[in-house]
Design an enzyme around this catalytic site. Structure first.
Site, PDB file in Angstrom:
ATOM      1  N   GLY A  30      -6.949  10.176 -16.636  1.00 13.38           N
ATOM      2  CA  GLY A  30      -5.997  10.490 -15.731  1.00 13.38           C
ATOM      3  C   GLY A  30      -4.747   9.933 -15.416  1.00 13.38           C
ATOM      4  O   GLY A  30      -3.796  10.362 -15.941  1.00 13.38           O
ATOM      5  N   ARG A  31      -4.850   8.839 -14.786  1.00  7.54           N
ATOM      6  CA  ARG A  31      -3.737   7.895 -14.585  1.00  7.54           C
ATOM      7  C   ARG A  31      -2.749   7.687 -15.579  1.00  7.54           C
ATOM      8  O   ARG A  31      -1.843   7.726 -15.786  1.00  7.54           O
ATOM      9  CB  ARG A  31      -4.261   6.662 -14.070  1.00  7.54           C
ATOM     10  CG  ARG A  31      -2.820   5.665 -13.191  1.00  7.54           C
ATOM     11  CD  ARG A  31      -3.534   4.419 -12.972  1.00  7.54           C
ATOM     12  NE  ARG A  31      -4.635   4.441 -12.000  1.00  7.54           N
ATOM     13  CZ  ARG A  31      -4.198   4.437 -10.554  1.00  7.54           C
ATOM     14  NH1 ARG A  31      -3.259   4.631 -10.074  1.00  7.54           N
ATOM     15  NH2 ARG A  31      -5.249   4.499  -9.681  1.00  7.54           N
ATOM     16  N   GLY A  36     -10.235   5.756 -16.731  1.00 10.03           N
ATOM     17  CA  GLY A  36      -9.846   4.614 -16.266  1.00 10.03           C
ATOM     18  C   GLY A  36      -9.071   3.522 -17.036  1.00 10.03           C
ATOM     19  O   GLY A  36      -9.286   2.314 -17.044  1.00 10.03           O
ATOM     20  N   CYS A  71       6.664   4.339  11.269  1.00  9.39           N
ATOM     21  CA  CYS A  71       6.619   3.425  12.334  1.00  9.39           C
ATOM     22  C   CYS A  71       5.236   2.402  12.003  1.00  9.39           C
ATOM     23  O   CYS A  71       4.596   2.354  12.979  1.00  9.39           O
ATOM     24  CB  CYS A  71       6.546   3.972  13.685  1.00  9.39           C
ATOM     25  SG  CYS A  71       8.045   4.912  14.016  1.00  9.39           S
ATOM     26  N   GLU A 122     -12.182  10.887 -20.413  1.00  9.22           N
ATOM     27  CA  GLU A 122     -11.608  11.658 -19.441  1.00  9.22           C
ATOM     28  C   GLU A 122     -10.389  10.782 -18.482  1.00  9.22           C
ATOM     29  O   GLU A 122     -10.596  10.587 -17.336  1.00  9.22           O
ATOM     30  CB  GLU A 122     -12.398  12.548 -18.338  1.00  9.22           C
ATOM     31  CG  GLU A 122     -13.656  11.479 -18.090  1.00  9.22           C
ATOM     32  CD  GLU A 122     -14.641  12.226 -17.162  1.00  9.22           C
ATOM     33  OE1 GLU A 122     -14.874  13.315 -17.348  1.00  9.22           O
ATOM     34  OE2 GLU A 122     -15.423  11.423 -16.426  1.00  9.22           O
TER      35      GLU A 122
HETATM   36  C1  LIG Z   1     -11.064   9.380 -11.180  1.00  6.71           C
HETATM   37  C2  LIG Z   1     -11.983   9.713 -12.575  1.00  6.71           C
HETATM   38  C3  LIG Z   1     -11.576   9.688 -13.731  1.00  6.71           C
HETATM   39  C4  LIG Z   1     -10.251   9.341 -14.069  1.00  6.71           C
HETATM   40  O1  LIG Z   1      -9.896   8.209 -13.856  1.00  6.71           O
HETATM   41  P1  LIG Z   1      -8.404   7.303 -14.242  1.00  6.71           P
HETATM   42  O2  LIG Z   1      -8.492   5.902 -13.718  1.00  6.71           O
HETATM   43  O3  LIG Z   1      -7.388   8.051 -13.528  1.00  6.71           O
HETATM   44  O4  LIG Z   1      -8.253   7.499 -15.668  1.00  6.71           O
HETATM   45  C5  LIG Z   1     -12.422  10.295 -14.721  1.00  6.71           C
HETATM   46  N1  LIG Z   1     -13.735  10.356 -14.835  1.00  6.71           N
HETATM   47  C6  LIG Z   1     -14.103  10.478 -13.150  1.00  6.71           C
HETATM   48  C7  LIG Z   1     -15.691  10.712 -13.113  1.00  6.71           C
HETATM   49  C8  LIG Z   1     -13.340  10.161 -12.306  1.00  6.71           C
HETATM   50  O5  LIG Z   1     -14.039  10.078 -10.881  1.00  6.71           O
END
Ligand SMILES: *Cc1c(COP(=O)(O)O)cnc(C)c1O
Length: 393
Positions: A266-267, A228, A342, A264
């Protein structure tokens, strides 16, 4: 001219739109992140942000493992980066997915409910006999007032389908620690409480989770404090302050010798390494506003529609115009960039400064490396799919 611009210019119209990923930039970014994190902080990449096999592989040297949240991701990631540690999380795991994960030898399970714990225990007895399966109960913890002010997607401390309430998570952790499920080992605690947080907020979240987990009074080897980390779509140059976050995590690991922390993200790992490149098909005026219709749209890049922002972009002017009919051109300063669908929701960026934008000019949308192609509704209207290019200079 950058390598990216040169590549986008080298594509023919029928090769657009295209996703272009810069793997060298991804590796450099991941290395920077890794460098500022202290020892005893592990990084698992949340595969759902972008599971392209090339991306998963490029991240390999900089992450300790991968977090997967479905049976599909599990099979895909296990194939793309064989032998790497996987954590299996996410709500609504099916018995079949759990069986497949056990047979694959998944390292850790993030358990989302009491039901899931009992299902996992039974499945472990059947599919992983003689092995103890590592479990981290996922807790939905209230975070201190104000910590999540900037969060775009809060999922902790309020009603959600994710994880367990603190009291139930405590009961699960204590039962596991007391050996109530001989097949399962309490490895630690997992929390992922919000997305879109700045470093100071992330540190407060990590402190809250660690203090709750260590206060349980049961032996824990690991605490996973989630992902996050924010990506600022309004200011694409700005980065999450990884150094400040690393310092905050270092204070936590120093205070808790013997505890491994895991994050963990991601983004914030992959957003910066991807671009969606396309060309302007038409330029028109409608009730006082100018629109450029580009090849493709939000069925390829859903991020701006789903998050309600303008996707950052830049224009590559193209001088040649191969057609015998006149070339449409913007008369004003600002142009709204829409796609070919559209529906009025198919807008990639509103009122972009693009004086004189013409059909045939190219537009490159940045921050398209995470939650972009893989969250989009590709089949709506049956336009062709984009190309995929992986630069690795
Ligand atoms: C989506 C998610 C992440 C990654 O979140 P980001 O905002 O992409 O960093 C990490 N842990 C869990 C459990 C998630 O569902």
């Amino acid at each position: 001219m950058t390598v990216l611009d040169a590549h986008v210019r080298s594509l023919t119209s029928d090769q657009l739109p295209a996703y272009v990923y810069d793997l060298a930039a991804l590796r450099a970014h991941a290395a920077t992140v890794r460098d500022v994190l202290p020892e005893r902080v592990e990084v698992y990449y949340a595969a759902k942000a972008n599971p392209e096999p090339e991306i998963l592989a490029a991240l390999g040297p900089y992450v300790d493992g991968y977090e997967v949240s479905s049976g599909g991701e599990l099979a895909h990631v296990a194939k793309a980066v064989p032998g790497r540690p996987l954590a299996f999380g996410g709500p609504g795991k099916t018995p079949d997915e759990v069986a497949a994960a056990l047979e694959l030898g998944v390292e850790r399970f993030h358990v989302e409910s009491g039901y899931e714990l009992r299902m996992l225990a039974e499945s472990a007895r059947r599919y992983a006999p003689g092995r103890r399966v590592a479990v981290l109960p996922r807790v939905n913890l209230p975070v201190p007032d104000g910590s999540l002010a900037g969060s775009s997607l809060a999922m902790g401390g309020r009603p959600t389908p994710f994880g367990m309430e603190p009291e139930q998570a405590r009961e699960v952790a204590v039962a596991l620690a007391e050996g109530a499920y001989p097949q399962l080992e309490l490895r630690g605690v997992h929390a992922h409480l919000a997305s879109g947080l700045e470093a100071a907020e992330q540190v407060r979240v990590a402190e809250t989770v660690v203090s709750w987990a260590t206060g349980l009074g049961v032996p824990l080897a690991e605490v996973n404090v989630g992902g996050g980390m924010t990506v600022d779509y309004a200011d694409p140059q700005r980065r999450f302050d990884w150094a400040a976050y690393g310092e905050g995590l270092a204070r936590l690991t120093e205070a808790h010798p013997g505890l491994t922390l895991r994050i963990e993200p991601g983004r914030a790992l992959t957003a910066y390494c991807g671009w969606y490149a396309t060309e302007v098909l038409d330029v028109k005026r409608s009730h006082g506003e100018e629109f450029a219709v580009v090849r493709g749209g939000t069925h390829h890049l859903r991020t701006p529609a789903t998050k309600g922002h303008d996707q950052p972009c830049s224009v590559l002017a193209v001088e040649s115009w191969p057609h015998p009919w006149p070339r449409p051109e913007a008369g004003g300063e600002r142009v709204t960039l829409a796609g070919q669908l559209c529906t009025p929701k198919d807008v990639l960026a509103r009122r972009v400064p693009a004086p004189g934008l013409r059909a045939g000019d190219r537009v490159v949308f940045s921050l398209a490396g995470a939650y972009a192609w893989n969250i989009s509704h590709h089949d709506f209207l049956m336009h062709p799919r984009p190309g995929f290019h992986f630069l690795d200079a």
